[in-house]
Design a protein around this motif. Structure first.
Motif, PDB file in Angstrom:
ATOM      1  N   UNK A 128      27.634  66.988  69.808  1.00 46.42           N
ATOM      2  CA  UNK A 128      26.468  66.350  70.982  1.00 46.42           C
ATOM      3  C   UNK A 128      25.515  65.261  70.693  1.00 46.42           C
ATOM      4  N   UNK A 129      26.177  64.457  71.696  1.00 47.22           N
ATOM      5  CA  UNK A 129      25.146  63.410  71.767  1.00 47.22           C
ATOM      6  C   UNK A 129      24.555  63.031  72.605  1.00 47.22           C
ATOM      7  N   UNK A 130      23.025  62.940  72.434  1.00 49.92           N
ATOM      8  CA  UNK A 130      21.676  62.947  73.739  1.00 49.92           C
ATOM      9  C   UNK A 130      21.249  61.572  73.774  1.00 49.92           C
ATOM     10  N   UNK A 131      21.365  61.033  74.666  1.00 44.66           N
ATOM     11  CA  UNK A 131      21.843  59.510  74.990  1.00 44.66           C
ATOM     12  C   UNK A 131      19.880  59.396  76.140  1.00 44.66           C
ATOM     13  N   UNK A 132      19.058  58.442  76.114  1.00 47.90           N
ATOM     14  CA  UNK A 132      18.027  58.389  76.096  1.00 47.90           C
ATOM     15  C   UNK A 132      18.057  57.212  76.558  1.00 47.90           C
ATOM     16  N   UNK A 133      17.207  56.789  77.816  1.00 51.13           N
ATOM     17  CA  UNK A 133      16.367  55.471  78.396  1.00 51.13           C
ATOM     18  C   UNK A 133      15.812  55.218  77.900  1.00 51.13           C
ATOM     19  N   UNK A 134      15.725  53.410  78.306  1.00 57.21           N
ATOM     20  CA  UNK A 134      14.732  52.247  77.540  1.00 57.21           C
ATOM     21  C   UNK A 134      13.340  52.969  78.528  1.00 57.21           C
ATOM     22  N   UNK A 135      12.221  52.710  78.235  1.00 56.69           N
ATOM     23  CA  UNK A 135      11.297  53.080  78.937  1.00 56.69           C
ATOM     24  C   UNK A 135      10.691  52.410  78.981  1.00 56.69           C
ATOM     25  N   UNK A 136      10.522  51.785  80.131  1.00 55.33           N
ATOM     26  CA  UNK A 136      10.178  49.835  79.928  1.00 55.33           C
ATOM     27  C   UNK A 136       8.626  49.898  80.325  1.00 55.33           C
ATOM     28  N   UNK A 137       8.632  51.052  80.794  1.00 61.47           N
ATOM     29  CA  UNK A 137       6.744  50.917  81.532  1.00 61.47           C
ATOM     30  C   UNK A 137       5.669  51.494  79.781  1.00 61.47           C
ATOM     31  N   UNK A 138       6.369  51.581  78.798  1.00 55.90           N
ATOM     32  CA  UNK A 138       5.497  52.373  77.835  1.00 55.90           C
ATOM     33  C   UNK A 138       6.073  51.437  76.723  1.00 55.90           C
ATOM     34  N   UNK A 139       6.563  50.511  76.804  1.00 54.66           N
ATOM     35  CA  UNK A 139       6.959  49.394  75.749  1.00 54.66           C
ATOM     36  C   UNK A 139       6.157  47.888  76.082  1.00 54.66           C
ATOM     37  N   UNK A 140       6.477  47.524  75.046  1.00 57.01           N
ATOM     38  CA  UNK A 140       5.727  45.929  75.523  1.00 57.01           C
ATOM     39  C   UNK A 140       7.207  45.715  74.688  1.00 57.01           C
ATOM     40  N   UNK A 141       7.066  43.921  76.600  1.00 57.73           N
ATOM     41  CA  UNK A 141       8.451  43.713  76.542  1.00 57.73           C
ATOM     42  C   UNK A 141       9.876  42.898  75.922  1.00 57.73           C
ATOM     43  N   UNK A 142       8.907  42.443  74.433  1.00 56.21           N
ATOM     44  CA  UNK A 142       9.314  42.206  73.318  1.00 56.21           C
ATOM     45  C   UNK A 142      10.414  43.122  72.436  1.00 56.21           C
ATOM     46  N   UNK A 143       9.837  44.154  73.127  1.00 54.86           N
ATOM     47  CA  UNK A 143      10.220  45.285  71.449  1.00 54.86           C
ATOM     48  C   UNK A 143      11.806  46.045  71.849  1.00 54.86           C
ATOM     49  N   UNK A 144      12.381  44.701  72.840  1.00 52.15           N
ATOM     50  CA  UNK A 144      13.671  44.970  72.690  1.00 52.15           C
ATOM     51  C   UNK A 144      14.759  43.744  73.061  1.00 52.15           C
ATOM     52  N   UNK A 145      15.736  43.596  72.410  1.00 45.99           N
ATOM     53  CA  UNK A 145      17.181  42.910  73.185  1.00 45.99           C
ATOM     54  C   UNK A 145      17.145  42.514  74.638  1.00 45.99           C
ATOM     55  N   UNK A 146      18.270  42.047  74.996  1.00 43.66           N
ATOM     56  CA  UNK A 146      18.179  41.585  76.362  1.00 43.66           C
ATOM     57  C   UNK A 146      18.945  42.621  76.269  1.00 43.66           C
ATOM     58  N   UNK A 147      19.183  43.272  77.709  1.00 45.31           N
ATOM     59  CA  UNK A 147      19.919  45.379  78.667  1.00 45.31           C
ATOM     60  C   UNK A 147      21.126  44.500  77.413  1.00 45.31           C
ATOM     61  N   UNK A 148      21.850  43.601  77.508  1.00 42.26           N
ATOM     62  CA  UNK A 148      23.458  43.624  77.200  1.00 42.26           C
ATOM     63  C   UNK A 148      23.689  43.304  75.759  1.00 42.26           C
ATOM     64  N   UNK A 149      21.855  42.964  75.047  1.00 44.66           N
ATOM     65  CA  UNK A 149      22.744  43.048  73.926  1.00 44.66           C
ATOM     66  C   UNK A 149      22.543  44.464  73.223  1.00 44.66           C
ATOM     67  N   UNK A 150      20.898  45.074  74.029  1.00 48.73           N
ATOM     68  CA  UNK A 150      21.262  46.234  73.537  1.00 48.73           C
ATOM     69  C   UNK A 150      22.352  47.442  73.667  1.00 48.73           C
ATOM     70  N   UNK A 151      23.010  47.065  75.054  1.00 47.46           N
ATOM     71  CA  UNK A 151      24.629  47.901  75.461  1.00 47.46           C
ATOM     72  C   UNK A 151      25.567  47.622  74.067  1.00 47.46           C
ATOM     73  N   UNK A 152      25.334  46.794  73.970  1.00 46.52           N
ATOM     74  CA  UNK A 152      26.465  46.176  72.719  1.00 46.52           C
ATOM     75  C   UNK A 152      26.701  47.216  71.826  1.00 46.52           C
ATOM     76  N   UNK A 153      24.854  47.391  71.286  1.00 50.55           N
ATOM     77  CA  UNK A 153      24.808  48.330  70.327  1.00 50.55           C
ATOM     78  C   UNK A 153      24.848  49.634  69.954  1.00 50.55           C
ATOM     79  N   UNK A 154      23.439  49.700  70.845  1.00 53.48           N
ATOM     80  CA  UNK A 154      23.119  51.187  70.853  1.00 53.48           C
ATOM     81  C   UNK A 154      23.916  52.403  71.946  1.00 53.48           C
ATOM     82  N   UNK A 155      24.987  51.039  73.056  1.00 52.65           N
ATOM     83  CA  UNK A 155      25.109  51.817  74.067  1.00 52.65           C
ATOM     84  C   UNK A 155      26.802  52.421  74.368  1.00 52.65           C
ATOM     85  N   UNK A 156      26.401  53.709  74.704  1.00 48.28           N
ATOM     86  CA  UNK A 156      28.116  55.027  74.225  1.00 48.28           C
ATOM     87  C   UNK A 156      28.633  54.263  74.704  1.00 48.28           C
ATOM     88  N   UNK A 157      30.007  54.131  75.024  1.00 43.96           N
ATOM     89  CA  UNK A 157      31.292  53.637  75.616  1.00 43.96           C
ATOM     90  C   UNK A 157      32.429  54.709  75.117  1.00 43.96           C
TER      91      UNK A 157
END
Length: 318
Positions: free
Chosen positions: A230-259
């Motif tokens: 089983x894979x439980x995927x979680x959303x990026x909670x931008x309202x609870x994190x600092x803006x610099x905490x993650x790369x761009x959405x495209x970069x995030x999907x390339x590394x951690x997105x489930x396809x």
């Protein structure tokens, strides 16, 4: 917390967290959720177990799935539901939260369903009640979301007999996720031994965090998902994190997105779950979210029955 949540004889008094909850209590709630599904004919037949009871939804944060399913669960059990309008209440005039609670208690309400951005708020309310009302945590800060944990366990339980044989990955913004914490609590209690947490280093909890002590930390989804059930995927909670905490959405999907390609690294038939709302093509591709292995909408359906079980446990007259 044990003394707050459980009354004499082990009956549930409040539901604040799944941390430390006895396995027998969790299994009883899951069994009762299945009974609710059966007795209500999948939600088509109303039940009257809570006739005369009043439930108030106190949501200080936005919600679609949780608020609506609590509303439906209570109504299908025969309770009266009041959706408290925070923006039109005396809280905007400076009334304290506890004064608001005591005011509503004076009107003889039986339960409060509370969602709040501050961790610990439902517990504070429960410890300061002046009545026998029950408090249900519908999500507090990054602390806990116990009914989500129960519905996720219910969703898996309908497909597996032995949790101890499962390998599960939870991937996404784990550091800020109350869902991740409640899922870890319930899955560990039910016997899952191989529980993997995957996220960028900035979105993983501290390695010495007690609530994740028995989990393995993996920094790439390509590795974490190998041979998972089983894979439980979680959303990026931008309202609870600092803006610099993650790369761009495209970069995030390339590394951690489930396809589909990453899902193929898991066991055949690996199920895919997500508490919602989904950020499509950020944490999960359309082809997976809408694919045959996705249980996302089934989770939503199970949420009603899980919450029916909790409400009946708390409020049914005996």
């Amino acid at each position: 917390m044990h003394d707050l949540q459980l009354a004499a004889g082990g009956r549930l008094r409040h539901l604040i967290t799944l941390a430390g909850m006895p396995r027998a209590t969790i299994e009883r709630l899951l069994e009762r959720a299945e009974a609710m599904r059966r007795d209500s004919q999948g939600g088509a037949r109303p039940l009257d177990l809570l006739d005369g009871r009043t439930l108030i939804n106190l949501f200080f944060e936005p919600s679609t799935r949780t608020r609506t399913s609590f509303d439906l669960a209570a109504q299908r059990l025969g309770a009266l539901v009041i959706n408290f309008d925070i923006e039109r209440s005396s809280t905007v005039k400076g009334e304290s939260l506890l004064d608001t609670i005591h005011t509503l208690e004076a009107m003889h309400c039986d339960a409060f369903v509370v969602r709040h951005k501050e961790s610990g708020t439902p517990e504070t309310i429960a410890r300061n009640l002046r009545s026998n009302a029950a408090v249900l945590n519908a999500g507090d800060g990054n602390h806990a979301h116990p009914t989500q944990g129960l519905l996720d366990a219910l969703t898996l339980r309908r497909r597996v007999e032995d949790f101890s044989k499962l390998s599960i990955v939870i991937c996404g913004d784990i550091r800020h996720s109350r869902v991740a914490r409640s899922d870890v609590d319930v899955l560990r209690t039910l016997g899952v031994r191989d529980l993997r947490l995957c996220a960028p280093p900035e979105l993983l909890p501290q390695s010495d965090a007690a609530e994740f002590a028995q989990c393995s930390f993996v920094h790439t989804l390509d590795q974490a998902i190998v041979d998972c059930d089983a894979a439980i995927m979680l959303r990026l909670q931008k309202e609870r994190m600092e803006a610099a905490a993650i790369p761009s959405e495209a970069d995030y999907f390339a590394r951690y997105g489930l396809d589909a390609a990453r899902l193929a690294r898991a066991k055949p038939g690996c199920v895919v779950m997500h508490p919602g709302p989904i950020n499509r093509n950020v944490e999960i591709a359309d082809e997976v979210a809408d694919g045959a292995q996705s249980l996302i909408l089934e989770q939503v359906s199970n949420g009603v029955f899980a919450r029916m079980a909790v409400l009946a446990e708390l409020l049914e007259r005996r």
